[in-house]
Enzyme design. Structure first.
Site, PDB file in Angstrom:
ATOM      1  CG  ASP A 158      -1.931  -1.088   1.259  1.00  0.00           C
ATOM      2  OD1 ASP A 158      -2.048  -1.798   0.252  1.00  0.00           O
ATOM      3  OD2 ASP A 158      -2.628  -1.230   2.275  1.00  0.00           O
ATOM      4  CG  ASP A 200     -11.347  -1.744  -0.552  1.00  0.00           C
ATOM      5  OD1 ASP A 200     -10.394  -2.488  -0.297  1.00  0.00           O
ATOM      6  OD2 ASP A 200     -11.315  -0.864  -1.445  1.00  0.00           O
TER       7      ASP A 200
HETATM    8  O1  1PR Z   1     -10.672   2.920  -5.099  1.00  0.00           O
HETATM    9  O2  1PR Z   1      -9.725   2.438  -7.332  1.00  0.00           O
HETATM   10  O3  1PR Z   1      -8.811   4.297  -5.959  1.00  0.00           O
HETATM   11  O4  1PR Z   1      -8.415   1.928  -5.342  1.00  0.00           O
HETATM   12  C1  1PR Z   1      -7.860   2.164  -4.079  1.00  0.00           C
HETATM   13  C2  1PR Z   1      -7.152   0.911  -3.656  1.00  0.00           C
HETATM   14  O5  1PR Z   1      -6.441   1.219  -2.456  1.00  0.00           O
HETATM   15  C3  1PR Z   1      -8.106  -0.224  -3.348  1.00  0.00           C
HETATM   16  O6  1PR Z   1      -7.558  -1.419  -3.839  1.00  0.00           O
HETATM   17  C4  1PR Z   1      -8.143  -0.272  -1.829  1.00  0.00           C
HETATM   18  O7  1PR Z   1      -8.235  -1.605  -1.359  1.00  0.00           O
HETATM   19  C5  1PR Z   1      -6.805   0.320  -1.444  1.00  0.00           C
HETATM   20  N1  1PR Z   1      -6.864   1.099  -0.203  1.00  0.00           N
HETATM   21  C6  1PR Z   1      -7.465   2.301  -0.045  1.00  0.00           C
HETATM   22  N2  1PR Z   1      -7.256   2.737   1.211  1.00  0.00           N
HETATM   23  C7  1PR Z   1      -6.535   1.801   1.849  1.00  0.00           C
HETATM   24  C8  1PR Z   1      -6.073   1.863   3.234  1.00  0.00           C
HETATM   25  O8  1PR Z   1      -5.486   0.917   3.758  1.00  0.00           O
HETATM   26  N3  1PR Z   1      -6.320   2.982   3.875  1.00  0.00           N
HETATM   27  N4  1PR Z   1      -5.590  -0.335   1.184  1.00  0.00           N
HETATM   28  C9  1PR Z   1      -6.288   0.769   0.958  1.00  0.00           C
HETATM   29  C10 1PR Z   1      -6.187  -1.491   1.357  1.00  0.00           C
HETATM   30  C11 1PR Z   1      -5.850  -3.647   1.372  1.00  0.00           C
HETATM   31  C12 1PR Z   1      -4.928  -4.735   1.138  1.00  0.00           C
HETATM   32  C13 1PR Z   1      -3.997  -4.909   2.280  1.00  0.00           C
HETATM   33  C14 1PR Z   1      -4.454  -6.194   2.840  1.00  0.00           C
HETATM   34  C15 1PR Z   1      -3.445  -6.989   3.528  1.00  0.00           C
HETATM   35  N5  1PR Z   1      -5.230  -2.420   1.453  1.00  0.00           N
HETATM   36  O9  1PR Z   1      -4.310  -4.656  -0.056  1.00  0.00           O
HETATM   37  O10 1PR Z   1      -2.728  -4.772   1.844  1.00  0.00           O
HETATM   38  O11 1PR Z   1      -5.583  -5.927   3.626  1.00  0.00           O
HETATM   39  O12 1PR Z   1      -3.077  -6.411   4.717  1.00  0.00           O
HETATM   40  P1  1PR Z   1      -2.599  -7.317   5.914  1.00  0.00           P
HETATM   41  O13 1PR Z   1      -1.958  -8.526   5.354  1.00  0.00           O
HETATM   42  O14 1PR Z   1      -1.592  -6.478   6.641  1.00  0.00           O
HETATM   43  O15 1PR Z   1      -3.809  -7.601   6.738  1.00  0.00           O
HETATM   44  P2  1PR Z   1      -9.478   2.947  -5.943  1.00  0.00           P
END
Ligand code: 1PR
Length: 579
Positions: free
Chosen positions: A275, A433
């Protein structure tokens, strides 16, 4: 149909399409073995040059990167004569069969290719570059091919539940002793395709390896100097680079491919996710949140900084990640094409990481401050040109699915539809999400519920999974189940299934959610959010139909190495790619 993206060759001859190549000044694999003086002579010599046929239908940057990494220069084909005068020709077919044949026929390159092959000149076709050698394809057809090899290219049949596209690391069964495939019998290589060439008596002499996916298909052909592979050597890690090297430098033995337990089928994938966002100093960093909150809980409230994106991605590649994903998590706020550091991260990572790279964040139509309109296709094209193999759409796919479910009409205009039409659905991931919402009874909501394994806070026995947009900030009136089915119909090739409740918690994947979604679609599902131990990976593969499992926090904090995950999976009887 929108115009195809500009040819890579037009912007990237001899050097990457950015001012300072990320690898400038660094030794490549080949030049490490030579002294600098001999290198400068070799680098300009014909022997060190390979001709690349890039007809401009898509992204062949990864192939360019692999060739350069192995110390070779690239000469782009500009005319049919360039094909006929080539010493070695690499043909990475991309896009759809019919449109590729149209371009090749219109430009006179189809005839030049047939003649080059008739003369038995060194040729390596990749993916569609193998399929085009056959008589014809069923893809949007029948459409005639180059007619070099007897047979009709067919689509994998998903009617019995086979997951299509065939995406991932599958095992080769070698049928012919060829120099190209020496040492890779029983290894996994990376495939991504929905169509395949079936083996038959008529083409048996051409086949050098087959692979099983639902049924046996041709994974490579070899006859004299004519070679072609259905898989992607440029994305198959050390095994793939060794295959490439043996074609580019026939006298080499190729890089050493480690031996390990024999591969037999499609492996479950382990994906490292980064991320990425700017911290408060404006530096692009890898961050990781708890349930999507990426700020430190100390008084500073700074964005957590877990490392530099390119360095981490390269390390995960070396450690054995089967894919690497970058999510630009604040891409929904700003215009992604304005995020030049993110594009640079991709460019640099793609020069070092020879497994698939996915990038997501902010892919949507956009009008900038000056009133200039950018289609989501332009945004995606820039990501592909910068080194992505797949793009991931989050928020915009939710809006597209909502509209589709309301009207029942596929407008063809959503980012999902446009990008999958041009680049193929295997290049489009939809990132979901969702957040768990407990209910006492399935009748309470119009969305698909599951009987949960752990009851809710008020003893609720059921839950539905409400989709969100803008990084979990806004909830939408659609469930993960409904969204997954709608986006599959709209052209998604894969689903990245997060879960806000589990994200960063280390308590395991949400098995209820992943089972529900992976049973509802026939495209691959990547389980994400919550991995905290190696056992969580075996659990998700044993209890659900997930094709891959993704983790972030445990890898970034070096709590669990990727190799430990794979060794555990192997011990648990789950086939994985070992390198
Ligand atoms: O909506 O097209 O602009 O895409 C935004 C992208 O960014 C989406 O894929 C969304 O999941 C991601 N995103 C947005 N905000 C966050 C955040 O964390 N604040 N990340 C975010 C989400 C989700 C996973 C993460 C896993 C594994 N990240 O990819 O890495 O949950 O984590 P873990 O193993 O530590 O539990 P758009």
């Amino acid at each position: 149909m929108p115009p195809p993206p500009p040819p890579q060759g037009a912007m990237a001859t001899g050097a990457a399409n950015h001012a300072v190549p990320c690898s400038a000044g660094r030794p490549t694999k080949r030049n490490q073995r030579r002294n600098p003086a001999s290198l400068s002579v070799r680098a300009s010599s014909e022997a060190n040059t390979v001709t690349l046929l890039d007809y401009g239908a898509g992204n062949v940057r990864s192939v360019r990167n692999a060739i350069r990494h192995l110390g070779f220069n690239i000469r782009d084909v500009r005319s049919p004569e360039d094909i006929l005068s080539a010493d070695r020709l690499v043909f990475p077919g991309v896009g759809a069969f019919g449109s590729a044949m149209d371009v090749l026929t219109r430009t006179g390159m189809a005839d030049a290719l047939r003649e080059y092959i008739r003369r038995d000149r060194p040729f390596l076709g990749i993916c569609l570059g193998l399929q085009l050698l056959f008589d014809s394809s069923e893809e949007n057809g029948p459409v005639s091919g180059l007619g070099v090899i007897p047979g009709v290219v067919r689509r994998f049949d998903s009617s019995e539940g086979l997951i299509v596209p065939h995406i991932g690391w599958n095992a080769l069964q070698i049928n012919k002793d060829t120099q190209l495939l020496q040492g890779v019998d029983g290894h996994h290589v990376y495939f991504v395709h929905s169509y395949y060439a079936p083996p038959s008596d008529a083409n048996r002499d051409w086949i050098s390896s087959t692979c099983n996916y639902g049924e046996s298909f041709i994974s490579s052909i070899s006859m004299g100097n004519i070679q072609a592979v259905q898989f992607h050597p440029e994305k198959s890690g050390a095994t793939g680079l060794s295959i490439f090297e043996k074609f580019l430098s026939p006298n080499s033995s190729g890089a050493k491919v480690p031996s390990h337990k024999k591969a037999s089928k499609l492996a479950k994938r382990v994906i490292a996710c980064l991320d990425v966002r700017s911290n408060d100093n404006g530096d692009l960093v890898v961050t990781k949140g708890d349930q999507y909150d990426v700020r430190d809980h100390s008084s500073s409230k700074e964005v957590r900084n877990l490392g530099k994106p390119v360095e981490l991605a390269s390390q995960y590649y070396i450690d054995g990640a089967d894919e690497v994903s970058f999510l630009n998590i604040t891409g929904f706020r700003a215009f992604p094409l304005g995020d030049l550091p993110m594009l640079e991260v991709l460019r640099c990572a793609s020069e070092k990481v020879f497994v698939p790279l996915t990038v997501g964040g902010g892919i949507r139509d956009f009008t900038d401050a000056s009133g200039r309109y950018y289609s989501s296709l332009e945004v995606a094209s820039e990501y592909f040109r910068s080194g992505a193999d797949k793009i991931s759409i989050g928020s915009d796919a939710v809006f597209a699915a909502e509209a589709y479910l309301q009207t029942g009409v596929k407008t063809g205009k959503s980012s999902l539809e446009q990008i999958s039409r041009v680049y193929g659905n295997q290049a489009v991931v939809v990132s979901i999400d969702p957040r768990r919402v407990y209910v006492k009874s399935p009748d309470e909501v119009q969305f698909k519920t599951v009987k949960v394994s752990s009851k809710g806070p008020l003893g609720e026995e059921y839950a539905w999974y409400q989709c969100t947009v803008s990084g979990g900030r806004d909830s939408r009136p659609i469930g993960a189940y409904e969204l997954a089915q709608a986006v599959e119909e709209l052209g998604a090739g894969e689903i990245l299934l997060n879960c806000i409740d589990c994200d960063g918690q280390g308590c395991g994947f949400d098995i209820d959610l992943i089972k529900m979604v992976s049973d509802a679609v026939t495209i691959p599902v990547i389980a994400s959010s919550g991995a905290g131990s190696v056992e969580h990976f075996s659990e998700v593969f044993e209890k659900t139909n997930a094709s891959a499992a993704l983790a972030a926090g445990i890898f970034h904090r070096k709590e669990v190495p990727i190799l430990a995950v794979k060794e555990h999976l192997e011990d648990a009887g789950v086939e994985v790619r070992m390198q």
